[in-house]
Design a protein around this motif. Structure first.
Motif, short mmCIF file in Angstrom:
data_model
loop_
_atom_site.label_atom_id
_atom_site.label_comp_id
_atom_site.label_asym_id
_atom_site.label_seq_id
_atom_site.Cartn_x
_atom_site.Cartn_y
_atom_site.Cartn_z
N GLN A 138 25.62 9.92 36.67
CA GLN A 138 26.96 9.70 36.13
C GLN A 138 27.22 10.65 34.95
N MET A 139 26.23 10.81 34.09
CA MET A 139 26.39 11.69 32.94
C MET A 139 26.54 13.15 33.39
N MET A 140 25.81 13.56 34.42
CA MET A 140 25.95 14.92 34.94
C MET A 140 27.35 15.15 35.50
N GLN A 141 27.89 14.14 36.19
CA GLN A 141 29.24 14.28 36.72
C GLN A 141 30.27 14.38 35.60
N GLU A 142 30.09 13.58 34.56
CA GLU A 142 31.01 13.64 33.42
C GLU A 142 30.90 15.00 32.72
N MET A 143 29.68 15.53 32.66
CA MET A 143 29.48 16.82 32.01
C MET A 143 30.18 17.92 32.81
N ARG A 144 30.11 17.85 34.14
CA ARG A 144 30.81 18.83 34.97
C ARG A 144 32.31 18.75 34.75
N ALA A 145 32.81 17.55 34.56
CA ALA A 145 34.25 17.36 34.34
C ALA A 145 34.70 17.98 33.01
N GLN A 146 33.79 18.10 32.06
CA GLN A 146 34.12 18.70 30.77
C GLN A 146 34.32 20.21 30.88
N ASN A 147 33.83 20.81 31.96
CA ASN A 147 34.02 22.23 32.24
C ASN A 147 33.41 23.12 31.15
N PHE A 148 32.17 22.82 30.78
CA PHE A 148 31.48 23.61 29.78
C PHE A 148 31.21 25.04 30.25
N ASP A 149 31.23 25.26 31.55
CA ASP A 149 30.93 26.60 32.07
C ASP A 149 32.01 27.63 31.71
N MET A 150 33.13 27.17 31.23
CA MET A 150 34.18 28.09 30.81
C MET A 150 33.87 28.72 29.44
N ILE A 151 32.90 28.15 28.73
CA ILE A 151 32.52 28.70 27.43
C ILE A 151 31.71 29.97 27.67
N ARG A 152 32.12 31.04 27.05
CA ARG A 152 31.58 32.36 27.37
C ARG A 152 30.13 32.56 26.93
N PHE A 153 29.83 32.20 25.71
CA PHE A 153 28.50 32.49 25.16
C PHE A 153 27.54 31.32 25.40
N ALA A 154 26.35 31.66 25.87
CA ALA A 154 25.36 30.65 26.27
C ALA A 154 24.98 29.72 25.11
N SER A 155 24.89 30.28 23.91
CA SER A 155 24.48 29.44 22.77
C SER A 155 25.55 28.39 22.46
N TYR A 156 26.81 28.76 22.53
CA TYR A 156 27.89 27.80 22.30
C TYR A 156 27.95 26.77 23.43
#
Length: 64
Positions: A31-49
């Motif tokens: 469930q937490m992984m699905q919620e994390m995908r919904a946050q769309n963190f992959d749009m953040i350009r820099f890996a550290s951020y």
């Protein structure tokens, strides 16, 4: 009931409790992984951020 039978029953009960807990943990993790995908963190350009945002998300979820 002999002591061996009691011990077997306790071990079986413990194993059942552990399996139930493991399945509950895996459901929560999924469930937490699905919620994390919904946050769309992959749009953040820099890996550290991106990593920092994901870590903060997990911290917030765990410390509800």
């Amino acid at each position: 009931m002999s002591s061996q039978e009691k011990k077997r029953r306790e071990v079986t009960d413990h194993q059942a409790d552990k399996m139930t807990e493991d399945s509950r943990n895996s459901e929560l993790r999924l469930q937490m992984m699905q919620e994390m995908r919904a946050q769309n963190f992959d749009m953040i350009r820099f890996a550290s951020y991106r990593t920092a945002c994901k870590l903060r998300f997990v911290q917030k979820k765990v410390n509800c």
